[in-house]
Design an enzyme around this catalytic site. Structure first.
Site, short mmCIF file in Angstrom:
data_model
loop_
_atom_site.label_atom_id
_atom_site.label_comp_id
_atom_site.label_asym_id
_atom_site.label_seq_id
_atom_site.Cartn_x
_atom_site.Cartn_y
_atom_site.Cartn_z
N ARG A 53 -2.04 -6.25 -8.42
CA ARG A 53 -1.01 -7.29 -8.33
C ARG A 53 -1.21 -8.26 -9.47
NH1 ARG A 53 -2.68 -8.24 -2.33
NH2 ARG A 53 -4.53 -8.03 -3.56
N SER A 113 -2.89 -7.93 2.64
CA SER A 113 -3.15 -7.86 4.08
C SER A 113 -3.62 -9.22 4.58
CB SER A 113 -4.23 -6.82 4.39
OG SER A 113 -3.81 -5.54 3.99
N LYS A 160 -17.20 -6.80 7.70
CA LYS A 160 -16.02 -7.49 7.16
C LYS A 160 -15.18 -8.13 8.27
CE LYS A 160 -14.53 -6.19 2.58
NZ LYS A 160 -13.39 -5.71 1.80
N HIS A 208 0.84 -1.20 0.00
CA HIS A 208 0.00 0.00 0.00
C HIS A 208 0.88 1.26 0.00
CE1 HIS A 208 -3.15 -2.56 2.33
NE2 HIS A 208 -3.65 -2.37 1.11
O1 PNS Z 1 -8.94 -3.26 0.27
P1 PNS Z 1 -10.17 -3.83 -0.37
O2 PNS Z 1 -10.94 -4.65 0.65
O3 PNS Z 1 -9.89 -4.60 -1.62
O4 PNS Z 1 -11.09 -2.57 -0.77
C1 PNS Z 1 -12.35 -2.75 -1.34
C2 PNS Z 1 -13.11 -1.40 -1.45
C3 PNS Z 1 -13.21 -0.72 -0.10
C4 PNS Z 1 -12.39 -0.49 -2.41
C5 PNS Z 1 -14.55 -1.74 -2.00
O5 PNS Z 1 -15.12 -2.75 -1.23
C6 PNS Z 1 -15.47 -0.53 -2.01
O6 PNS Z 1 -15.27 0.43 -2.73
N1 PNS Z 1 -16.54 -0.56 -1.17
C7 PNS Z 1 -17.51 0.51 -1.07
C8 PNS Z 1 -18.90 0.06 -1.49
C9 PNS Z 1 -19.15 0.30 -2.98
O7 PNS Z 1 -19.04 1.40 -3.47
N2 PNS Z 1 -19.54 -0.78 -3.69
C10 PNS Z 1 -19.90 -0.71 -5.11
C11 PNS Z 1 -18.72 -0.77 -6.06
S1 PNS Z 1 -17.83 -2.26 -5.99
#
Ligand code: PNS
Length: 161
Positions: free
Chosen positions: A92, A130, A43, A19
């Protein structure tokens, strides 16, 4: 000229060196970066939101042009609320591609103004996440070098060794 802000969303449970690499590279392109931590207790994160924020603060205290924030609800709504239109994510190996592609397309469907851009993860962090770091650490594995020392310490505390 107005400054360009980019949103870097994620769970950051916890922040890793992967990150941090994305953040410092993104700051070479954008004027300001907002680390936007998804606040979703469903989560079941290892670290509370406050702990994740504090670790990021400690680790990136010398990094300027940075904001650490949290959000819930739709990412695209948060992006607009922050008065910008760009989201950055690290990519990645192949495994990330489908998930990221799906998210980017869904976000684009939800709001066509919001653009998703991707930085290829540095080869050093290609295999880390993570999740896998937490798994190794929970079993007593040495994950130093993959996360900042502060995070390494906090994980040891969590896992009780
Ligand atoms: O680090 P991560 O867990 O891969 O991050 C995922 C994240 C937070 C970017 C994603 O879950 C997110 O944007 N959640 C917000 C809800 C949302 O907007 N959902 C619709 C689009 S996927």
């Amino acid at each position: 000229m107005s400054s360009k802000v980019v949103i870097y969303p994620g769970t950051f449970d916890p922040i890793t060196n992967g990150h941090i690499s994305i953040i410092s590279r993104a700051l070479k392109i954008f004027d300001r970066l907002v680390i936007a931590i998804l606040n979703n207790p469903q989560k079941l994160p290892l670290f509370s939101l406050e702990e994740r924020i504090q670790m990021i603060r400690d680790v990136l205290k010398d990094q300027r042009h940075l904001e650490i924030d949290s959000f819930n609800g739709l990412l695209v709504d948060y992006v607009i609320q922050k008065k910008t239109n760009v989201v950055i994510r690290g990519l990645r190996a192949l495994s990330d591609f489908e998930y990221e592609f799906q998210m980017a397309l869904m976000n684009r469907k939800l709001n066509r103004e919001v653009q998703s851009i991707f930085l290829m993860t540095d080869y050093k962090w290609f295999y880390t996440s993570s999740t896998i770091i937490k798994e190794a650490a929970s079993l007593g594995g040495d994950v130093s070098g993959l996360v900042p020392p502060i995070v390494c310490r906090k994980m040891k505390e969590k896992f009780g060794y």
